[in-house]
Design a protein around this motif. Structure first.
Motif, PDB file in Angstrom:
ATOM      1  N   ASN A 156       0.808  -1.224   0.000  1.00  0.00           N
ATOM      2  CA  ASN A 156       0.000   0.000   0.000  1.00  0.00           C
ATOM      3  C   ASN A 156       0.842   1.275   0.000  1.00  0.00           C
ATOM      4  OD1 ASN A 156       0.902   0.197   2.643  1.00  0.00           O
ATOM      5  ND2 ASN A 156      -1.016  -0.534   3.527  1.00  0.00           N
ATOM      6  N   GLN A 157       2.175   1.139  -0.053  1.00  0.00           N
ATOM      7  CA  GLN A 157       3.035   2.310  -0.193  1.00  0.00           C
ATOM      8  C   GLN A 157       3.690   2.373  -1.580  1.00  0.00           C
ATOM      9  OE1 GLN A 157       5.742   2.876   3.078  1.00  0.00           O
ATOM     10  NE2 GLN A 157       4.145   2.638   4.617  1.00  0.00           N
ATOM     11  N   LEU A 174       2.063 -11.164 -11.336  1.00  0.00           N
ATOM     12  CA  LEU A 174       1.821 -11.534  -9.940  1.00  0.00           C
ATOM     13  C   LEU A 174       1.735 -10.288  -9.061  1.00  0.00           C
ATOM     14  CD1 LEU A 174       4.237 -14.592  -9.539  1.00  0.00           C
ATOM     15  CD2 LEU A 174       1.740 -14.657  -9.615  1.00  0.00           C
ATOM     16  N   LEU A 175       2.622  -9.335  -9.312  1.00  0.00           N
ATOM     17  CA  LEU A 175       2.601  -8.081  -8.550  1.00  0.00           C
ATOM     18  C   LEU A 175       1.290  -7.339  -8.775  1.00  0.00           C
ATOM     19  CD1 LEU A 175       3.923  -5.939  -6.790  1.00  0.00           C
ATOM     20  CD2 LEU A 175       5.155  -5.115  -8.811  1.00  0.00           C
ATOM     21  N   GLY A 176       0.825  -7.309 -10.019  1.00  0.00           N
ATOM     22  CA  GLY A 176      -0.444  -6.658 -10.312  1.00  0.00           C
ATOM     23  C   GLY A 176      -1.614  -7.332  -9.609  1.00  0.00           C
ATOM     24  N   GLU A 177      -1.594  -8.660  -9.553  1.00  0.00           N
ATOM     25  CA  GLU A 177      -2.666  -9.388  -8.869  1.00  0.00           C
ATOM     26  C   GLU A 177      -2.662  -9.094  -7.375  1.00  0.00           C
ATOM     27  OE1 GLU A 177      -2.073 -13.464  -9.802  1.00  0.00           O
ATOM     28  OE2 GLU A 177      -2.530 -13.241 -11.940  1.00  0.00           O
ATOM     29  N   VAL A 178      -1.465  -9.093  -6.783  1.00  0.00           N
ATOM     30  CA  VAL A 178      -1.362  -8.789  -5.348  1.00  0.00           C
ATOM     31  C   VAL A 178      -1.848  -7.377  -5.070  1.00  0.00           C
ATOM     32  CG1 VAL A 178       0.276  -8.392  -3.464  1.00  0.00           C
ATOM     33  CG2 VAL A 178       0.486 -10.438  -4.895  1.00  0.00           C
ATOM     34  N   LEU A 210      -5.875  -3.518  -3.047  1.00  0.00           N
ATOM     35  CA  LEU A 210      -6.749  -2.376  -3.304  1.00  0.00           C
ATOM     36  C   LEU A 210      -8.196  -2.710  -2.943  1.00  0.00           C
ATOM     37  CD1 LEU A 210      -7.181   0.462  -4.448  1.00  0.00           C
ATOM     38  CD2 LEU A 210      -7.410  -0.577  -6.722  1.00  0.00           C
ATOM     39  N   GLU A 211      -8.638  -3.902  -3.309  1.00  0.00           N
ATOM     40  CA  GLU A 211      -9.994  -4.326  -2.959  1.00  0.00           C
ATOM     41  C   GLU A 211     -10.173  -4.373  -1.450  1.00  0.00           C
ATOM     42  OE1 GLU A 211     -10.689  -8.036  -4.838  1.00  0.00           O
ATOM     43  OE2 GLU A 211     -10.663  -7.225  -6.880  1.00  0.00           O
ATOM     44  N   LEU A 212      -9.145  -4.878  -0.750  1.00  0.00           N
ATOM     45  CA  LEU A 212      -9.231  -4.953   0.708  1.00  0.00           C
ATOM     46  C   LEU A 212      -9.283  -3.558   1.311  1.00  0.00           C
ATOM     47  CD1 LEU A 212      -9.108  -6.589   3.336  1.00  0.00           C
ATOM     48  CD2 LEU A 212      -6.608  -6.533   3.168  1.00  0.00           C
ATOM     49  N   ALA A 213      -8.451  -2.640   0.792  1.00  0.00           N
ATOM     50  CA  ALA A 213      -8.437  -1.271   1.311  1.00  0.00           C
ATOM     51  C   ALA A 213      -9.791  -0.601   1.108  1.00  0.00           C
ATOM     52  CB  ALA A 213      -7.331  -0.466   0.638  1.00  0.00           C
ATOM     53  N   PRO A 268      -2.747   0.547  -8.937  1.00  0.00           N
ATOM     54  CA  PRO A 268      -3.880   0.218  -9.790  1.00  0.00           C
ATOM     55  C   PRO A 268      -3.380  -0.383 -11.093  1.00  0.00           C
ATOM     56  CG  PRO A 268      -3.734   2.594  -9.385  1.00  0.00           C
ATOM     57  CD  PRO A 268      -2.530   1.954  -8.770  1.00  0.00           C
ATOM     58  N   ALA A 269      -4.271  -1.133 -11.766  1.00  0.00           N
ATOM     59  CA  ALA A 269      -3.863  -1.840 -12.972  1.00  0.00           C
ATOM     60  C   ALA A 269      -3.297  -0.901 -14.020  1.00  0.00           C
ATOM     61  CB  ALA A 269      -5.051  -2.620 -13.541  1.00  0.00           C
ATOM     62  N   HIS A 270      -3.849   0.331 -14.122  1.00  0.00           N
ATOM     63  CA  HIS A 270      -3.429   1.213 -15.202  1.00  0.00           C
ATOM     64  C   HIS A 270      -2.062   1.832 -14.952  1.00  0.00           C
ATOM     65  CE1 HIS A 270      -5.264   4.074 -12.346  1.00  0.00           C
ATOM     66  NE2 HIS A 270      -4.427   4.946 -12.861  1.00  0.00           N
ATOM     67  N   THR A 271      -1.472   1.651 -13.765  1.00  0.00           N
ATOM     68  CA  THR A 271      -0.163   2.220 -13.496  1.00  0.00           C
ATOM     69  C   THR A 271       0.926   1.174 -13.542  1.00  0.00           C
ATOM     70  OG1 THR A 271      -0.445   1.961 -11.104  1.00  0.00           O
ATOM     71  CG2 THR A 271      -1.097   4.078 -12.071  1.00  0.00           C
TER      72      THR A 271
END
Length: 221
Positions: free
Chosen positions: A126-127, A186-190, A195-198, A209-212
């Protein structure tokens, strides 16, 4: 022969402590030492430089008259020094790759590094603001991480596990890893799950986010 080594204290290779309940390893890997030698230690460029120097010394020796002494003091000496220099760079690249372990869990990224003094950089997902994948030929490449401003790192302490020339805001980098595209997925999935949890607990924390999740395709360096 004893199997003891300086990392025996680690509960799991690459981790300074046991992971808390609910956190698990998604991926672990290390830099490929030959790619590290070319990219971070610039062995190809150094080899090219010494090749030019040897050619210049050879031409100078030929122009001034070829003798055993002139050969030994000219191209032969340059050749020995160049091989010694390249051997040192190769050894540093190998040692760097051997002691380094990149770990991706479902909560964070950890970079264990350091030849003389071992350190571990702990980066909560998250950072991480964004990730930039730099894919090269043969499937290897780098993943550079842009962090929030409150997560400060030192360029010189992290080197070579940092994006080159980003001094003002250093970007930690998973460098010279194989199958970089799979690791970035894998990083994108994590990041997506974090993000969903937050969002589910109404937390305003930046994650990737996926677009970044960017990708750059470049040739082998």
């Amino acid at each position: 022969m004893s199997n003891h080594n300086e990392f025996d204290w680690e509960p799991t290779p690459g981790l300074p402590a046991r992971l808390p309940n609910g956190e698990n390893i998604v991926w672990q890997g290390s830099p490929h030492w030959q790619h590290m030698a070319r990219q971070a230690f610039h062995m190809n460029k150094v080899a090219l430089y010494f090749s030019v120097m040897i050619l210049v010394d050879t031409y100078s020796t030929y122009k001034n008259g070829i003798t055993v002494q002139s050969i030994m003091e000219g191209p032969a000496l340059t050749l020995v020094l160049s091989l010694a220099c390249l051997a040192i760079l190769a050894g540093l690249a190998w040692l760097t790759s051997t002691v380094t372990i990149y770990t991706l869990t479902n909560k964070r990224i950890l970079i264990r590094f350091g030849i003389a003094i071992q350190l571990t950089l702990d980066i909560p997902i998250n950072q991480v603001v964004s990730a930039n994948m730099i894919k090269k030929r043969n499937g290897h490449g780098d993943i550079a991480l842009t962090l929030t401003k409150k997560k400060r790192t030192s360029y010189f302490v992290l080197w070579p596990h940092v994006r080159p020339w980003q001094f003002s805001q250093p970007q930690p980098m998973l460098r010279a890893i194989n199958n970089v595209e799979s690791v970035s997925m894998l990083l994108g999935e994590v990041a997506g799950k974090e993000l969903e949890l937050a969002e589910s607990i109404d937390m305003d924390k930046p994650v990737i986010p996926a677009h970044t999740l960017h990708q750059e395709n470049v040739g082998a360096s």
